[in-house]
Design a protein around this motif. Structure first.
Motif, PDB file in Angstrom:
ATOM      1  N   LEU A 192       0.845  -1.184   0.000  1.00  0.00           N
ATOM      2  CA  LEU A 192       0.000   0.000   0.000  1.00  0.00           C
ATOM      3  C   LEU A 192       0.884   1.239   0.000  1.00  0.00           C
ATOM      4  CD1 LEU A 192      -3.197   0.412   0.311  1.00  0.00           C
ATOM      5  CD2 LEU A 192      -2.654   1.149   2.632  1.00  0.00           C
ATOM      6  N   LYS A 193       0.508   2.214  -0.837  1.00  0.00           N
ATOM      7  CA  LYS A 193       1.196   3.498  -0.855  1.00  0.00           C
ATOM      8  C   LYS A 193       0.263   4.549  -0.259  1.00  0.00           C
ATOM      9  CE  LYS A 193       3.321   4.611  -4.676  1.00  0.00           C
ATOM     10  NZ  LYS A 193       3.536   4.840  -6.141  1.00  0.00           N
ATOM     11  N   ILE A 194       0.756   5.280   0.705  1.00  0.00           N
ATOM     12  CA  ILE A 194      -0.033   6.341   1.335  1.00  0.00           C
ATOM     13  C   ILE A 194       0.748   7.645   1.256  1.00  0.00           C
ATOM     14  CG2 ILE A 194      -1.067   7.202   3.472  1.00  0.00           C
ATOM     15  CD1 ILE A 194      -1.576   4.425   4.365  1.00  0.00           C
ATOM     16  N   ARG A 195       0.055   8.686   0.810  1.00  0.00           N
ATOM     17  CA  ARG A 195       0.613  10.034   0.836  1.00  0.00           C
ATOM     18  C   ARG A 195      -0.399  10.920   1.533  1.00  0.00           C
ATOM     19  NH1 ARG A 195       2.415  13.328  -4.616  1.00  0.00           N
ATOM     20  NH2 ARG A 195       3.430  15.132  -3.602  1.00  0.00           N
ATOM     21  N   GLY A 196       0.050  11.719   2.463  1.00  0.00           N
ATOM     22  CA  GLY A 196      -0.888  12.518   3.231  1.00  0.00           C
ATOM     23  C   GLY A 196      -0.410  13.940   3.437  1.00  0.00           C
ATOM     24  N   TYR A 197      -1.386  14.837   3.606  1.00  0.00           N
ATOM     25  CA  TYR A 197      -1.118  16.244   3.890  1.00  0.00           C
ATOM     26  C   TYR A 197      -1.868  16.622   5.157  1.00  0.00           C
ATOM     27  CZ  TYR A 197       1.269  16.969  -0.512  1.00  0.00           C
ATOM     28  OH  TYR A 197       2.174  16.905  -1.537  1.00  0.00           O
ATOM     29  N   VAL A 198      -1.126  17.044   6.156  1.00  0.00           N
ATOM     30  CA  VAL A 198      -1.692  17.423   7.446  1.00  0.00           C
ATOM     31  C   VAL A 198      -1.467  18.910   7.640  1.00  0.00           C
ATOM     32  CG1 VAL A 198      -1.596  17.064   9.942  1.00  0.00           C
ATOM     33  CG2 VAL A 198      -1.213  15.128   8.383  1.00  0.00           C
ATOM     34  N   ASP A 199      -2.532  19.630   8.002  1.00  0.00           N
ATOM     35  CA  ASP A 199      -2.411  21.052   8.290  1.00  0.00           C
ATOM     36  C   ASP A 199      -3.010  21.306   9.671  1.00  0.00           C
ATOM     37  OD1 ASP A 199      -1.846  23.760   7.991  1.00  0.00           O
ATOM     38  OD2 ASP A 199      -2.705  23.897   5.990  1.00  0.00           O
TER      39      ASP A 199
END
Length: 479
Positions: A421-428
């Motif tokens: 599984l590939k996960i890319r995330g953006y947290v603000d």
């Protein structure tokens, strides 16, 4: 000055200095500028950018008049002056919904100075209401094959298509929606565009996207898309009518529409959405400002399991905000939680995870004490999830004054035969956006953690997960 430093203020998302921002409107690229208009309590707010990252707020573009409030719509470049409004030169035309005393109709305005000053067309509305309660949110494209402008507009739980030679005189062409997809609530903010399948420009498919208003079936507002054929008059869905494809599996990505007139040499189809939900549109615990846009996303069509699916990926410009990364080499996690040597409020993370036998694994984001937002996968159930049940402040109410069930867990089916599984995330400061397997499934969610919730952890339960690579990039503020 405390603006853009307030509690929960997003640091790399577009938000208004003050007031209430909702649906994105009038998205167009012209003379090296991206124009981002947006709903601003019956008006069009306006911001411009040269890189889709750093924004300059401009004065209100369109204000209410004798025909009513200014609701959602779009903008295009009239390159050939088909409208006759620009004396043979190119100019910007906005197409929008006028709303007065329950009546919705479509009107236009035009700008001869790159969107700074706008004049409404004297003959508005250009499409009077045909007798519908819900008739709004026009999106216009230039259809090269027929040499006409095409307009798609929301018409209750379906859409109507119109065509025009001059952006002023419009002809009704067809309707789409009966027996197609979800009819949980009114369809809003349609968009229509072609995309190549797996990058093959010889194999184009058309995407029709609609948002779905607040409803009990999905416990809030949401969005769906269709893939098919369009000949300038009629859209034909490739899928069985009962099949539903959700755009986003979180709860806070609405009214997404794409930018018009991006340069051909760029070649991308880029959109963004309003990062909120009509179940709790302006009840966020933020001071002086409400609402924000998602990060801009580049769109593609990819074939998976024999079906063509929409993929969304963060635009490459976001990499310009990256600071020195935290990196973790391959590590086995077996029935444990590992705290990473990283703390932050706004960052990007990437990971590739493999496994042989494990019940669940993932990330714990914005952690402190009992607070955490979980993002992960359960191979046993083939379920992706984003869990904000312990993300912090959740005392949010719907428009009727009832608790909005903000503290929820969101799930999506995802079969993985490869056990990777590939996960890319953006947290603000108050949001999480997840892009799984190159954006084939996406979650967008607001969160309101305590100021001290800055930690990041990885975990596995019921077996071993191998985090082959983890990279976390702090992101600079755009303000």
């Amino acid at each position: 000055m405390s603006t853009y430093k307030e509690s929960y203020r997003l640091q790399y998302h577009l938000s208004p200095p003050t007031g209430q921002m909702s649906d994105p409107n009038g998205m167009v690229f012209y003379k090296d500028e991206y124009h981002q208009f947006y709903q601003y309590t019956g008006k069009w707010g306006h911001a411009v950018s040269r890189d889709l990252l750093h924004w300059e707020h401009l004065p209100i573009a369109l204000a209410p008049d004798e025909l009513g409030d200014i609701w959602s719509g779009c903008a295009v470049v009239d390159w050939k002056d088909t409208s006759g409004l620009f004396g043979g030169e190119a100019g910007l035309v906005a197409i929008f919904t006028h709303f007065k005393e329950g009546l919705q109709s479509q009107s236009i305005a035009y700008s001869k100075d790159s969107g700074r000053e706008w004049e409404k067309y004297a003959g508005n509305p250009v499409i009077p209401n045909p007798g519908l309660k819900d008739f709004r949110d026009p999106k216009v494209i230039w259809h090269e094959e027929t040499g006409k402008w095409v307009l798609v507009v929301s018409a209750d739980k379906r859409v109507h298509f119109y065509s025009s030679l001059d952006l002023i005189q419009w002809k009704f062409e067809s309707e789409f929606g009966e027996g197609q997809g979800s009819h949980a609530a009114v369809w809003e903010c349609p968009d229509l565009f072609p995309l190549p399948v797996d990058g093959n420009t010889e194999k184009l498919k058309w995407v029709l996207h609609v948002s779905i208003g607040d409803n009990e079936e999905t416990d809030g507002s949401t969005a769906q898309y269709f893939v098919g054929e369009f000949d300038g008059r009629t859209f034909v869905n490739d899928w069985p009518g009962e099949q539903v494809r959700w755009t986003d599996y979180g709860q806070d990505f609405y009214a997404a529409v794409s930018y018009s007139d991006i340069l051909q040499e760029d070649g991308r189809r880029i959109w963004l959405g309003w990062m909120s939900n009509w179940k709790y549109p302006f009840d966020a615990p933020t001071e002086s400002w409400k609402g924000a846009m998602s990060i801009p996303r580049s769109l593609a069509l990819h074939k998976e399991e024999g079906e063509v699916r929409l993929a969304q990926l963060p635009i490459k410009e976001l990499e310009l905000l990256r600071e020195a990364p935290f990196k973790l080499n391959a590590v086995n996690i077996t029935d444990e939680t590992l705290a990473l040597d990283f703390e932050g409020e706004h960052y990007e993370f990437e990971a590739i995870i493999t496994w042989q036998c494990v019940q669940e694994f993932g990330f714990r984001l914005r952690t402190y004490g009992s607070e955490a937002t979980l993002a992960g996968f359960s191979p046993a159930e083939n379920l992706l999830f984003l869990d904000r049940t312990k993300s912090g402040f959740a005392d949010i109410y719907d428009r009727s004054g009832n608790p909005a069930r903000f503290n929820k867990r969101f799930e999506a089916s995802r079969f993985r035969s490869s056990k990777q599984l590939k996960i890319r995330g953006y947290v603000d400061a108050s949001s999480v956006e997840l892009f799984v397997d190159d954006g084939l499934q996406v979650f967008t969610s607001l969160i309101y953690p305590s100021p001290g919730s800055l930690g990041v952890e990885i975990y596995a339960a019921g077996g071993t997960a191998v985090f082959e690579r983890v990279e976390i990039y702090p992101l600079k503020s755009i303000w």
